[in-house]
Write a protein that holds these residues in place. Structure first.
Motif, PDB file in Angstrom:
ATOM      1  N   UNK A   1       0.809  -1.217   0.000  1.00 20.00           N
ATOM      2  CA  UNK A   1       0.000   0.000   0.000  1.00 20.00           C
ATOM      3  C   UNK A   1       0.845   1.270   0.000  1.00 20.00           C
ATOM      4  N   UNK A   2       2.173   1.118  -0.104  1.00 26.04           N
ATOM      5  CA  UNK A   2       3.023   2.306  -0.076  1.00 26.04           C
ATOM      6  C   UNK A   2       2.719   3.304  -1.192  1.00 26.04           C
ATOM      7  N   UNK A   3       2.488   2.838  -2.450  1.00 27.43           N
ATOM      8  CA  UNK A   3       2.199   3.830  -3.498  1.00 27.43           C
ATOM      9  C   UNK A   3       1.002   4.705  -3.175  1.00 27.43           C
ATOM     10  N   UNK A   4      -0.102   4.078  -2.737  1.00 29.01           N
ATOM     11  CA  UNK A   4      -1.287   4.870  -2.420  1.00 29.01           C
ATOM     12  C   UNK A   4      -1.057   5.713  -1.173  1.00 29.01           C
ATOM     13  N   UNK A   5      -0.250   5.190  -0.228  1.00 28.32           N
ATOM     14  CA  UNK A   5       0.035   5.961   0.983  1.00 28.32           C
ATOM     15  C   UNK A   5       0.817   7.226   0.651  1.00 28.32           C
ATOM     16  N   UNK A   6       1.854   7.087  -0.220  1.00 27.91           N
ATOM     17  CA  UNK A   6       2.646   8.249  -0.622  1.00 27.91           C
ATOM     18  C   UNK A   6       1.781   9.238  -1.402  1.00 27.91           C
ATOM     19  N   UNK A   7       0.887   8.692  -2.247  1.00 28.09           N
ATOM     20  CA  UNK A   7       0.016   9.562  -3.026  1.00 28.09           C
ATOM     21  C   UNK A   7      -0.887  10.378  -2.103  1.00 28.09           C
ATOM     22  N   UNK A   8      -1.488   9.704  -1.123  1.00 24.03           N
ATOM     23  CA  UNK A   8      -2.376  10.412  -0.203  1.00 24.03           C
ATOM     24  C   UNK A   8      -1.590  11.394   0.682  1.00 24.03           C
ATOM     25  N   UNK A   9      -0.364  10.996   1.054  1.00 21.60           N
ATOM     26  CA  UNK A   9       0.465  11.907   1.858  1.00 21.60           C
ATOM     27  C   UNK A   9       0.811  13.160   1.060  1.00 21.60           C
ATOM     28  N   UNK A  10       1.119  12.965  -0.228  1.00 18.34           N
ATOM     29  CA  UNK A  10       1.430  14.116  -1.083  1.00 18.34           C
ATOM     30  C   UNK A  10       0.240  15.033  -1.248  1.00 18.34           C
ATOM     31  N   UNK A  11      -0.937  14.407  -1.446  1.00 17.92           N
ATOM     32  CA  UNK A  11      -2.159  15.207  -1.579  1.00 17.92           C
ATOM     33  C   UNK A  11      -2.430  15.987  -0.294  1.00 17.92           C
ATOM     34  N   UNK A  12      -2.225  15.308   0.856  1.00 23.74           N
ATOM     35  CA  UNK A  12      -2.450  15.977   2.135  1.00 23.74           C
ATOM     36  C   UNK A  12      -1.477  17.143   2.321  1.00 23.74           C
ATOM     37  N   UNK A  13      -0.206  16.923   1.914  1.00 24.33           N
ATOM     38  CA  UNK A  13       0.791  17.986   2.052  1.00 24.33           C
ATOM     39  C   UNK A  13       0.439  19.186   1.179  1.00 24.33           C
ATOM     40  N   UNK A  14      -0.008  18.913  -0.058  1.00 21.94           N
ATOM     41  CA  UNK A  14      -0.394  20.013  -0.940  1.00 21.94           C
ATOM     42  C   UNK A  14      -1.593  20.762  -0.383  1.00 21.94           C
ATOM     43  N   UNK A  15      -2.545  19.988   0.153  1.00 20.83           N
ATOM     44  CA  UNK A  15      -3.726  20.624   0.742  1.00 20.83           C
ATOM     45  C   UNK A  15      -3.340  21.509   1.922  1.00 20.83           C
ATOM     46  N   UNK A  16      -2.456  20.963   2.782  1.00 18.69           N
ATOM     47  CA  UNK A  16      -2.006  21.738   3.943  1.00 18.69           C
ATOM     48  C   UNK A  16      -1.279  23.009   3.510  1.00 18.69           C
ATOM     49  N   UNK A  17      -0.407  22.852   2.456  1.00 17.45           N
ATOM     50  CA  UNK A  17       0.316  24.027   1.967  1.00 17.45           C
ATOM     51  C   UNK A  17      -0.663  25.065   1.424  1.00 17.45           C
ATOM     52  N   UNK A  18      -1.719  24.591   0.738  1.00 18.94           N
ATOM     53  CA  UNK A  18      -2.712  25.529   0.216  1.00 18.94           C
ATOM     54  C   UNK A  18      -3.447  26.256   1.326  1.00 18.94           C
ATOM     55  N   UNK A  19      -3.793  25.523   2.385  1.00 17.23           N
ATOM     56  CA  UNK A  19      -4.481  26.137   3.522  1.00 17.23           C
ATOM     57  C   UNK A  19      -3.600  27.189   4.184  1.00 17.23           C
ATOM     58  N   UNK A  20      -2.318  26.837   4.372  1.00  9.45           N
ATOM     59  CA  UNK A  20      -1.388  27.788   5.007  1.00  9.45           C
ATOM     60  C   UNK A  20      -1.228  29.034   4.143  1.00  9.45           C
ATOM     61  N   UNK A  21      -1.067  28.818   2.820  1.00 12.94           N
ATOM     62  CA  UNK A  21      -0.906  29.967   1.916  1.00 12.94           C
ATOM     63  C   UNK A  21      -2.140  30.843   1.929  1.00 12.94           C
ATOM     64  N   UNK A  22      -3.321  30.202   1.914  1.00  9.67           N
ATOM     65  CA  UNK A  22      -4.568  30.989   1.931  1.00  9.67           C
ATOM     66  C   UNK A  22      -4.692  31.776   3.226  1.00  9.67           C
ATOM     67  N   UNK A  23      -4.313  31.158   4.344  1.00 19.59           N
ATOM     68  CA  UNK A  23      -4.389  31.846   5.637  1.00 19.59           C
ATOM     69  C   UNK A  23      -3.426  33.028   5.669  1.00 19.59           C
ATOM     70  N   UNK A  24      -2.226  32.831   5.094  1.00 20.47           N
ATOM     71  CA  UNK A  24      -1.233  33.895   5.100  1.00 20.47           C
ATOM     72  C   UNK A  24      -1.693  35.071   4.269  1.00 20.47           C
ATOM     73  N   UNK A  25      -2.211  34.765   3.050  1.00 19.51           N
ATOM     74  CA  UNK A  25      -2.690  35.841   2.178  1.00 19.51           C
ATOM     75  C   UNK A  25      -3.904  36.531   2.784  1.00 19.51           C
ATOM     76  N   UNK A  26      -4.787  35.723   3.382  1.00 17.94           N
ATOM     77  CA  UNK A  26      -5.967  36.315   4.014  1.00 17.94           C
ATOM     78  C   UNK A  26      -5.590  37.232   5.162  1.00 17.94           C
ATOM     79  N   UNK A  27      -4.557  36.830   5.925  1.00 20.32           N
ATOM     80  CA  UNK A  27      -4.118  37.631   7.043  1.00 20.32           C
ATOM     81  C   UNK A  27      -3.525  38.970   6.579  1.00 20.32           C
ATOM     82  N   UNK A  28      -2.796  38.930   5.455  1.00 22.44           N
ATOM     83  CA  UNK A  28      -2.190  40.164   4.934  1.00 22.44           C
ATOM     84  C   UNK A  28      -3.264  41.113   4.457  1.00 22.44           C
ATOM     85  N   UNK A  29      -4.326  40.547   3.810  1.00 25.84           N
ATOM     86  CA  UNK A  29      -5.396  41.437   3.359  1.00 25.84           C
ATOM     87  C   UNK A  29      -6.152  42.038   4.544  1.00 25.84           C
TER      88      UNK A  29
END
Length: 300
Positions: free
Chosen positions: A272-300
């Motif tokens: 299950x490692x391939x699917x685990x890495x895929x889901x981990x990557x998706x989660x990391x991208x999602x987290x990065x998007x949330x952080x970026x959105x929070x940062x931009x929202x805070x600046x505005x």
């Protein structure tokens, strides 16, 4: 190995990068003709310099090995069980006392109604080998013959490969902590020689050769046994679509795998490692998007 190829038939040597690999080699162990002589164990120890286990009868059977370990790369299992209706069955091990001086029943008493099942167990050299996937040092590697070998001079004793193996084959030596297991006599087969255990087997219970040819031979043997009345005969580890992609060392059994101490449905622990890495990557991208959105929202 390529993790993306874990879900279908695979020729492991080319997948590992060998561009001009020879045919995949392996073992076919026919337990119906094993006599429990342990010649394979002795030959393995002598050729590979495997330390002795000592003479220690376990008190449960005639076996003194007990299973595969860092100091037992071949281990002959002795299973005593009630004989099926009609006797031992074609090709089965004889009932206790048959042909063995001093082991027969006393005069006037009936012979015990059970049989020995014997099997020379060994590393399966899996098509999809979890031990390879988890090794951090590259001590475990895939050979050009499709087998799996441990380089003892590279092993750091981390032990990750031990719980990864679905068969419980890999083991550490207590004195140095490194992992050890069958190499399928890599040094011998590289010179065109037969592995020591198969060379020493007096009944040809252990057969070595091209894996595709061994599978054909094994299927014919099962058909012959069933035609002769041994309806419980079956192959174990030959299916390329099972949980490990088929084994490089497979068996003909006369009963359920569990009787021989084998898992009925082995699954490579890293499948299950391939699917685990895929889901981990998706989660990391999602987290990065949330952080970026929070940062931009805070600046505005």
């Amino acid at each position: 190995m390529t993790m993306g190829s874990l879900y279908g038939p695979l020729d492991p040597a080319p997948d590992a990068g060998y561009t001009d690999a020879p045919p995949r080699m392996g073992f076919f162990t026919d337990t119906s003709v094993c006599i429990g002589c342990k010649a394979c164990e002795v030959a393995c120890k002598e050729w590979n310099g495997v330390p002795a286990d000592g003479y220690d009868l376990l008190g449960q059977s005639f076996d003194n090995t007990g299973g595969l370990s860092a100091n037992s790369w071949r281990a002959v299992e002795f299973i005593e069980q009630s004989a099926p209706a009609g006797g031992c069955g074609a090709g089965a091990a004889p009932a206790v006392g048959l042909g063995m001086p001093g082991m027969g029943p006393p005069p006037g008493e009936s012979r015990p109604d059970f049989r020995w099942l014997m099997m020379s167990n060994v590393c399966k050299h899996c098509t999809h080998a979890a031990c390879l996937d988890v090794c951090p040092t590259g001590a475990l590697f895939r050979t050009e013959f499709g087998t799996v070998v441990v380089q003892e001079d590279v092993c750091n004793g981390c032990g990750y490969c031990i719980p990864a193996c679905p068969y419980g084959v890999v083991d550490q030596r207590k004195d140095d902590g490194r992992a050890w297991k069958c190499t399928l006599c890599y040094d011998r087969i590289g010179d065109g020689l037969t592995p020591a255990c198969a060379k020493a087997c007096p009944t040809e219970s252990i057969q070595y050769g091209e894996l595709s040819e061994l599978r054909e031979r094994a299927s014919e043997r099962v058909d012959a046994l069933r035609a002769a009345g041994e309806t419980t005969a079956r192959l174990y580890g030959h299916d390329e679509n099972d949980g490990v992609g088929g084994d490089g060392a497979f068996f003909l059994l006369l009963d359920e795998p569990e009787v021989y101490g084998l898992p009925p449905d082995p699954i490579v622990t890293t499948r299950d490692l391939p699917s685990m890495w895929k889901h981990a990557g998706m989660a990391a991208l999602t987290m990065a998007g949330v952080v970026a959105a929070s940062f931009l929202g805070g600046r505005r």
